[in-house]
Scaffold this motif. Sequence first.
Motif, PDB file in Angstrom:
ATOM      1  N   GLN A   5       0.740  -1.144   0.084  1.00 47.05           N
ATOM      2  CA  GLN A   5      -0.054  -0.089  -0.003  1.00 47.05           C
ATOM      3  C   GLN A   5       0.911   1.194  -0.114  1.00 47.05           C
ATOM      4  O   GLN A   5       1.694   1.168   0.648  1.00 47.05           O
ATOM      5  N   VAL A   6       0.713   2.295  -0.840  1.00 39.74           N
ATOM      6  CA  VAL A   6       1.242   3.572  -0.727  1.00 39.74           C
ATOM      7  C   VAL A   6       0.051   4.663  -0.100  1.00 39.74           C
ATOM      8  O   VAL A   6      -1.058   4.553  -0.460  1.00 39.74           O
ATOM      9  N   ALA A   7       0.565   5.327   0.815  1.00 35.24           N
ATOM     10  CA  ALA A   7       0.050   6.440   1.401  1.00 35.24           C
ATOM     11  C   ALA A   7       0.647   7.445   1.789  1.00 35.24           C
ATOM     12  O   ALA A   7       1.911   7.367   2.101  1.00 35.24           O
ATOM     13  N   THR A   8       0.130   8.948   1.384  1.00 36.91           N
ATOM     14  CA  THR A   8       0.849  10.004   1.516  1.00 36.91           C
ATOM     15  C   THR A   8      -0.243  11.068   2.033  1.00 36.91           C
ATOM     16  O   THR A   8      -1.250  11.000   1.730  1.00 36.91           O
ATOM     17  N   THR A   9       0.165  11.972   3.059  1.00 38.46           N
ATOM     18  CA  THR A   9      -0.647  13.092   3.530  1.00 38.46           C
ATOM     19  C   THR A   9      -0.634  14.163   2.340  1.00 38.46           C
ATOM     20  O   THR A   9      -1.345  15.240   2.700  1.00 38.46           O
ATOM     21  N   LYS A  10       0.096  14.152   1.610  1.00 37.05           N
ATOM     22  CA  LYS A  10       0.380  15.227   0.485  1.00 37.05           C
ATOM     23  C   LYS A  10      -1.056  14.765  -0.512  1.00 37.05           C
ATOM     24  O   LYS A  10      -1.009  15.798  -1.775  1.00 37.05           O
ATOM     25  N   ALA A  11      -1.776  14.040  -0.397  1.00 35.40           N
ATOM     26  CA  ALA A  11      -2.848  13.813  -1.213  1.00 35.40           C
ATOM     27  C   ALA A  11      -3.977  13.330  -0.343  1.00 35.40           C
ATOM     28  O   ALA A  11      -3.713  12.900   0.691  1.00 35.40           O
ATOM     29  N   PRO A  12      -5.336  13.495  -0.979  1.00 35.00           N
ATOM     30  CA  PRO A  12      -6.372  13.243   0.019  1.00 35.00           C
ATOM     31  C   PRO A  12      -6.432  11.662   0.381  1.00 35.00           C
ATOM     32  O   PRO A  12      -5.970  10.972  -0.319  1.00 35.00           O
ATOM     33  N   GLY A  13      -6.924  11.652   1.761  1.00 33.91           N
ATOM     34  CA  GLY A  13      -6.691  10.034   2.008  1.00 33.91           C
ATOM     35  C   GLY A  13      -8.042   9.540   1.262  1.00 33.91           C
ATOM     36  O   GLY A  13      -9.068  10.148   0.844  1.00 33.91           O
ATOM     37  N   ALA A  14      -8.194   8.189   1.219  1.00 34.12           N
ATOM     38  CA  ALA A  14      -8.997   7.372   0.672  1.00 34.12           C
ATOM     39  C   ALA A  14     -10.566   7.595   1.466  1.00 34.12           C
ATOM     40  O   ALA A  14     -10.497   7.649   2.479  1.00 34.12           O
ATOM     41  N   ILE A  15     -11.460   7.740   0.391  1.00 34.49           N
ATOM     42  CA  ILE A  15     -13.011   7.905   0.996  1.00 34.49           C
ATOM     43  C   ILE A  15     -13.686   6.761   1.123  1.00 34.49           C
ATOM     44  O   ILE A  15     -14.685   6.792   0.930  1.00 34.49           O
ATOM     45  N   GLY A  16     -13.034   5.773   1.304  1.00 35.40           N
ATOM     46  CA  GLY A  16     -13.719   4.286   0.984  1.00 35.40           C
ATOM     47  C   GLY A  16     -12.718   3.226   1.361  1.00 35.40           C
ATOM     48  O   GLY A  16     -11.585   3.489   1.734  1.00 35.40           O
ATOM     49  N   PRO A  17     -12.970   1.837   1.091  1.00 28.00           N
ATOM     50  CA  PRO A  17     -12.247   0.867   1.409  1.00 28.00           C
ATOM     51  C   PRO A  17     -11.118   0.596   0.184  1.00 28.00           C
ATOM     52  O   PRO A  17     -11.260  -0.371  -0.696  1.00 28.00           O
ATOM     53  N   TYR A  18     -10.359   1.516   0.034  1.00 25.11           N
ATOM     54  CA  TYR A  18      -9.327   1.489  -0.969  1.00 25.11           C
ATOM     55  C   TYR A  18      -7.856   2.091  -0.701  1.00 25.11           C
ATOM     56  O   TYR A  18      -8.052   2.700   0.451  1.00 25.11           O
ATOM     57  N   SER A  19      -7.073   1.881  -1.421  1.00 25.97           N
ATOM     58  CA  SER A  19      -5.657   2.618  -1.029  1.00 25.97           C
ATOM     59  C   SER A  19      -5.430   3.895  -1.982  1.00 25.97           C
ATOM     60  O   SER A  19      -5.834   3.721  -3.222  1.00 25.97           O
ATOM     61  N   GLN A  20      -4.545   4.700  -1.618  1.00 28.55           N
ATOM     62  CA  GLN A  20      -4.334   5.687  -2.731  1.00 28.55           C
ATOM     63  C   GLN A  20      -3.577   5.130  -3.860  1.00 28.55           C
ATOM     64  O   GLN A  20      -3.788   5.648  -4.873  1.00 28.55           O
ATOM     65  N   ALA A  21      -2.775   4.249  -3.431  1.00 28.99           N
ATOM     66  CA  ALA A  21      -2.209   3.475  -4.687  1.00 28.99           C
ATOM     67  C   ALA A  21      -1.391   2.070  -4.090  1.00 28.99           C
ATOM     68  O   ALA A  21      -1.360   1.947  -2.858  1.00 28.99           O
ATOM     69  N   ILE A  22      -1.470   1.191  -5.039  1.00 29.37           N
ATOM     70  CA  ILE A  22      -0.781   0.025  -4.594  1.00 29.37           C
ATOM     71  C   ILE A  22       0.485  -0.183  -5.738  1.00 29.37           C
ATOM     72  O   ILE A  22       0.601   0.080  -6.766  1.00 29.37           O
ATOM     73  N   THR A  23       1.485  -0.684  -5.010  1.00 24.13           N
ATOM     74  CA  THR A  23       2.793  -1.051  -5.975  1.00 24.13           C
ATOM     75  C   THR A  23       3.043  -2.689  -5.875  1.00 24.13           C
ATOM     76  O   THR A  23       2.581  -3.379  -4.903  1.00 24.13           O
TER      77      THR A  23
END
Length: 126
Positions: A5-23
């Motif tokens: 999972q990829v997560a950053t506070t520099k983009a909006p957080g997920a608004i559901g059951p998903y990730s900002q990105a996956i590698t």
Amino acid sequence: MSKKQVATTKAPGAIGPYSQAITTGSWVYTSGQLGLNPETGNLMEGVQEQARQALNNVQAILEEAGATLDHVVKTTVFLKDMNDFAAVNEVYSTFFKEPYPARSAIEVARLPKDGLVEIEAVARKK
């Protein structure tokens, strides 16, 4: 196959059951990004500002994953109104350079939060 999972506070957080990105391996798959300001959670005003913010959000997520916009090989652009295609294209062209990523543009009935544009990307990490 392993995925991270990829997560950053520099983009909006997920608004559901998903990730900002996956590698997985050297690939990065972003979720669709709306024109949400990550600090306020509000949509930007107008389709061009929403497109600009959506691409800024994609860029922030890619950077967190170890990639850049130069590594993007494919994008998908979801538009509330296909009549906004030229306006979004004008903004989009300032974020990418040749060779441009492959791209699909699709008009949809409705986007989350009643957004006007949503953009997702696939990139290969550096």
